[in-house]
Scaffold this active site. Structure first.
Site, PDB file in Angstrom:
ATOM      1  N   ASP A 136      -7.887  -7.176   0.571  1.00  0.00           N
ATOM      2  CA  ASP A 136      -7.054  -7.205   1.779  1.00  0.00           C
ATOM      3  C   ASP A 136      -7.827  -6.547   2.893  1.00  0.00           C
ATOM      4  OD1 ASP A 136      -5.551  -4.391   2.743  1.00  0.00           O
ATOM      5  OD2 ASP A 136      -6.470  -4.331   0.752  1.00  0.00           O
TER       6      ASP A 136
ATOM      7  N   ASP B  89       0.859  -1.170   0.000  1.00  0.00           N
ATOM      8  CA  ASP B  89       0.000   0.000   0.000  1.00  0.00           C
ATOM      9  C   ASP B  89       0.905   1.232   0.000  1.00  0.00           C
ATOM     10  OD1 ASP B  89      -1.848   1.974   0.448  1.00  0.00           O
ATOM     11  OD2 ASP B  89      -2.782   1.030   2.178  1.00  0.00           O
TER      12      ASP B  89
END
Length: 376
Positions: free
Chosen positions: A271, A92
């Site tokens: 996720d 991320d």
């Protein structure tokens, strides 16, 4: 990277596929355990690989940049060398973490300045810096730097933020394409669709992201407080525009029901910290519903945690024993619960793949959503 769609569901947009990276293949739909600081909390790498069969895990740019730092990661040969994980990694960009630092961050066209949650030191993330950090971390899949807007969000702010995210994306692409892969394997950049829950903004953003023709695409800025139905509406709008032949990643989602409904809308990758975070607080996801293992009703229940899963921790330990460990704040309790919840999430997406291939995904999904939302 290649993405091959291997089957489609006749009654929904659900599909199965294989995403191939230099660190191995990923069968989709897939759930990706979150290893924010280089570790999936309370779980060994060997357990992730052999017991849970996680095909890809996440790391986080913000946290890894602050600690252990880029010099350590580069010295180890990237995160793969540092933590010993040999399969694919996605990072991320840190945009969500910066979003959560609302009291200390300042967002400008150049980038974001913020103060570390560790020691209060001042830092700046720009699109270029974030690309360089993720190159050094060594992720197989790198996320573009974006601004995650809150919910609810004023329309004008959402529009300005989205346009800035698009401008940042152009800078991310320019920097990414100008720098080589770091450790001898290929790295890929995914842009992120934004626009809050405004339909026109989401369409515009999806069209911009699709026009960049990157290897895969992500949907961000959801699961931040909006009602589930608004989230599903937004996903459906975006997935009508994002290329069908490329993987679609829904960031930070979510509950088992969220995942199953989003698979039906054509999402391939998920996720969320929920499996491990909830586990540490004694909330277990099972094949029959949700359990709060701290409740007194489990104190003399010597049956296995979940016989519906073919997983060691779920079958070897009893509910009564796990309750004792969690209430006693024993580390083993967090470990067992985390292993179980992750095993459940990976079981869930494997079952989804089986039913997509069988052509009965929607009827199976509808039954499972009702069952999995039960409080036992």
């Amino acid at each position: 990277m290649t993405f091959d769609i291997t089957s489609t569901d006749p009654a929904s947009a659900a599909r199965t596929g294989t995403l191939t990276t230099d660190h191995g293949p990923i069968e989709t739909p897939i759930f990706m355990p979150v290893g924010t600081a280089g570790t999936v909390k309370a779980v060994h790498q060997r357990e992730l690989e052999t017991d849970i069969n996680a095909e890809i895990i996440l790391g986080n740019t913000y946290h890894l940049y602050l600690r252990p730092g880029l010099d350590v990661l580069e010295g180890a040969g990237g995160l793969h060398g540092f933590n010993g994980w040999k399969r694919p990694i996605l990072t991320d960009s840190g945009g969500y973490q910066v979003y959560s630092l609302s009291n200390t961050r300042k967002i400008k066209e150049e980038g974001v300045t913020f103060r570390s949650h560790i020691d209060g030191s001042k830092h700046q993330f720009t699109p270029e810096v974030v690309m360089d950090i993720q190159r050094t971390i060594g992720a197989d899949i790198i996320m573009a730097f974006d601004e995650c807007t809150p919910y609810p969000c004023d329309y004008d702010y959402a529009r300005r933020s989205m346009h800035m995210t698009h401008r940042w994306l152009d800078r991310c692409i320019a920097r990414f394409d100008a720098t080589p892969d770091k450790y001898g394997y290929r790295q890929y950049l995914f842009p992120i669709v934004q626009g809050s829950t405004y339909k026109d903004l989401r369409r515009e953003s999806a069209e911009v992201i699709a026009s960049k023709e990157r290897t895969g695409n992500a949907i961000g800025g959801l699961a931040v407080g909006e009602p589930a139905e608004e989230m599903y509406e937004t996903i459906a709008i975006v997935n009508e525009i994002l290329p069908r032949h490329k993987p679609r990643y829904l960031m930070g989602v979510g509950t088992p029901a969220n995942i199953l409904e989003s698979i039906a809308l054509g999402v391939d990758m998920f996720d969320c910290v929920m499996p491990t975070r909830n586990a540490r607080h004694g909330i277990l996801f099972t094949t029959e519903g949700v359990i709060n293992i701290k409740n007194e009703k489990w104190s003399r229940d010597f049956s296995s945690i979940d016989s519906g899963l073919d997983h060691y921790a779920s079958n070897f330990y009893s509910k009564a024993y796990l309750r004792h460990l969690i209430r006693s704040e024993e580390i083993l309790g967090a470990q067992i619960a985390s292993l179980h919840n992750l095993a459940f999430y990976l079981w869930l997406v494997r079952q989804a793949r089986l039913h997509i291939r069988a052509g009965d995904y929607v009827s199976w999904k509808n039954e499972m959503v009702v069952r999995l939302m039960q409080r036992l």
